[in-house]
Every structure is written in C-alpha cells, then in structure tokens.
Design an enzyme around this catalytic site. Sequence first.
Site, mmCIF file in Angstrom:
data_model
loop_
_atom_site.group_PDB
_atom_site.id
_atom_site.type_symbol
_atom_site.label_atom_id
_atom_site.label_comp_id
_atom_site.label_asym_id
_atom_site.label_seq_id
_atom_site.Cartn_x
_atom_site.Cartn_y
_atom_site.Cartn_z
ATOM 1 C CG ASP A 44 -1.678 1.186 1.085
ATOM 2 O OD1 ASP A 44 -2.659 0.845 0.297
ATOM 3 O OD2 ASP A 44 -1.769 1.734 2.462
ATOM 4 C CG ASP A 46 -1.290 8.822 2.009
ATOM 5 O OD1 ASP A 46 -0.465 8.588 3.041
ATOM 6 O OD2 ASP A 46 -1.947 9.545 1.652
ATOM 7 C CG ASP A 242 -2.134 2.689 6.357
ATOM 8 O OD1 ASP A 242 -2.122 2.133 5.288
ATOM 9 O OD2 ASP A 242 -2.139 3.159 6.580
#
Length: 374
Positions: A44, A46, A242
């Site tokens: 991923d 951001d 995240d």
Amino acid sequence: MPDHATDPHASMSSSPFDARRRAVSRLEASSGPLRDGYDVAMLDLDGVVYRGEDAIDHVAEALDAAIAAGVRLAYVTNNAARTPDAVVAKLRGLGMPTDDDSVVTSAQAAGRLVAGLVGPGARVLVVGGAGLVHAVEEHGLRPVESAEDDPDAVVQGFSPDLGWAQLAEGSYAVARGIPWVASNTDGSIPTARGFAPGNGTLVAAIATATGREPRVAGKPYPPLFDETVLRVGGSQPLVVGDRLDTDIEGANNVGADSLLVLTGVTDLDALVAAAPPTRPTYVAPDLRALAWPHPAVEVGPEAARCGRHSVLAVDGAVVADGAGVGADDHQGAVEVLRAAVALAWHRRDHVSGESTRRLDLGAIRAALEPWGVR
C-alpha cells in the site's frame, strides 16, 4: 504470445490466489528475514511508503534491500485519482525504487472489471478523474461525461475535483440499471490536515439516490489483487498495509499472508481489538521488519513470550516484563509488539469477558516509544 503476468490486456478466468477467506487467530512466525518467504511484496502507499507528500523514514532503504534479496515490488493503491505514471513519478521523487509498471491502481482493476461487463468499444460514463479515464481507454472503451451520451456502464472513482454535477450524471445513468463499478469504497482519505471524505462517501451518494449498489474493484475485494498479479507477477505474495479494513481484510479475502505496519492509520488499540477476518499474519512497527526474523510467540491467558521479551496481563493492562526497546533494537521492537498483540488476541478469543474489553496498552506504547508506536 504475451506473458500473462505482465500483459495489461490479459483476461483472468480465475483468481491466482487460494481465494479461500482466512480468519487469523494467531500471528505466524519466520525464523529468517520475513522477505525470504515471498517473491512479491504488494505495498500500500499512503501510510506504508509515504504520508501525504513525505516519504516515511527508512522505507526506501528497506525496499532497496528487499529487491536485492530477490523480492519484486508492486505498489498497490485504492486511490483511483492519479494515473500509474503520475504515481511512479511521485515515488521516484521520494527516492523509492520503482519500475515503470510496478504501480497498480484500483482504477486499473475497475477498468478491467467494467470491460468484462460490456462489449468492445462500449461507452462508459466516468465519474472520477484522469486515472479512471486512462484505465477505461486502456481496455478499448470510450469514456463519456454525461448520461445523455447513452453510456453502457458507469465507473466511479475518487477525484478531488468531483462535484455535484458529475455525481448527478452518474445517478441518472445508474438509475437506468446499467452496470456500475466503483474503484473502491474507502470512507476516508488521509490528507495533510487530517481525514477527508473518500470515494465511499461519493459512492454512497449515488447509491442513496438510486437504491443500487456497485461492484467494487479495490481492496478489500479480489479484483485489485488479481490485477496486481496480472501486471507484476509473483506466486508467493505478501500484502503490506496500514489499514485493517482494506489492506489486511483484503489479503484475508484472497487467502494471502499480510504484514501490518504501524506507520499509518491503524494504531495499537485498533490492532489488538481486530476481529479474526481483519487480523494480519505479521505485525511490525515499520517496513524495516521485512529484513528481520519474526520469532514464534508462546502465549497463554496471562502472559506471552517472543524471543527475549515477555509481556503480562495485569488488572486489565498489558505490560512489558522488562525495560523499553531502544531505537536500534530492531529485533526487540518486533518481539515486544508481537508478544503484546498475541496476548491481547488470545485473551479476546479465549478469556471470558475479554472480547469487548478495552485493554490498557500504555506500558507497551512506552516500551516502544522510540519506534513511534501509537
């Protein structure tokens, strides 16, 4: 004949993943560097690679080392606003190792999904930005801007410039019953000023107006993971994220192993409270953990031990049995975090009354303070 793993126009009759939904009860272990067990890392962006416009510390070095160890990188994002080339340019500007074709977006997955629902050359109303327009054109479809253009399908994705007029055109077209594909349904997006409405809120506007729900291409659904394998390849993927509700749940939905890093949205409280469908296979403070072993955890209702470190359950709190972990003690940080998470999950799953109890994790945060664990 084109290579199926890298041909963007290849079709996929079945998922390359196990596709059996996984519910995680415990953390898995690796005796050597975690990266050694995988041939592609699906990263991923951001919250894992960067925050807003700034690179996260140590990520570039960690990814360079992963490539040197033979791991292929795929940057996988639910953000459909930018074209892959624009994302590649941003990553290179931040010093990240990036091939021209290593970025895979939910717009690309949405483009393939909608192409499978309509015929060649079909008109597709694009409710979104340049990333979606590019993805539609890549599959030989014709992007249009109005419901009056008689579209054969609607595809929707986030754009910061999206307004009421575009949403209205999408609503008019969706109400006719034609196929409707959303790039993703994330409720929020992180910005430099905090969290702002994501594509999920915009999709909900059309859903409310029409009484319909779209097919979804992005995480946590399989199409984006399938798209990544088609474009980047790999047979032993590790999903790195995240967010529990997109990255990690998505990995579990396709039966892939996952690593949750605590550099983005998910904090320690959310991690230990996660239900089995949204639990990761591995946890770590940051992406450097790709290069470290993840020792097995011995866990019971009152204590857990991982490597040199133990944690205890005391009066509704989880505490570290020892001193804090220094900023250079990479292995210690992983061990304390793994022990704390394993103990919390075990208590929630097996100790009466603990499934909804909020544990006090202040002592664990203090022990891991040099690592920025929230």
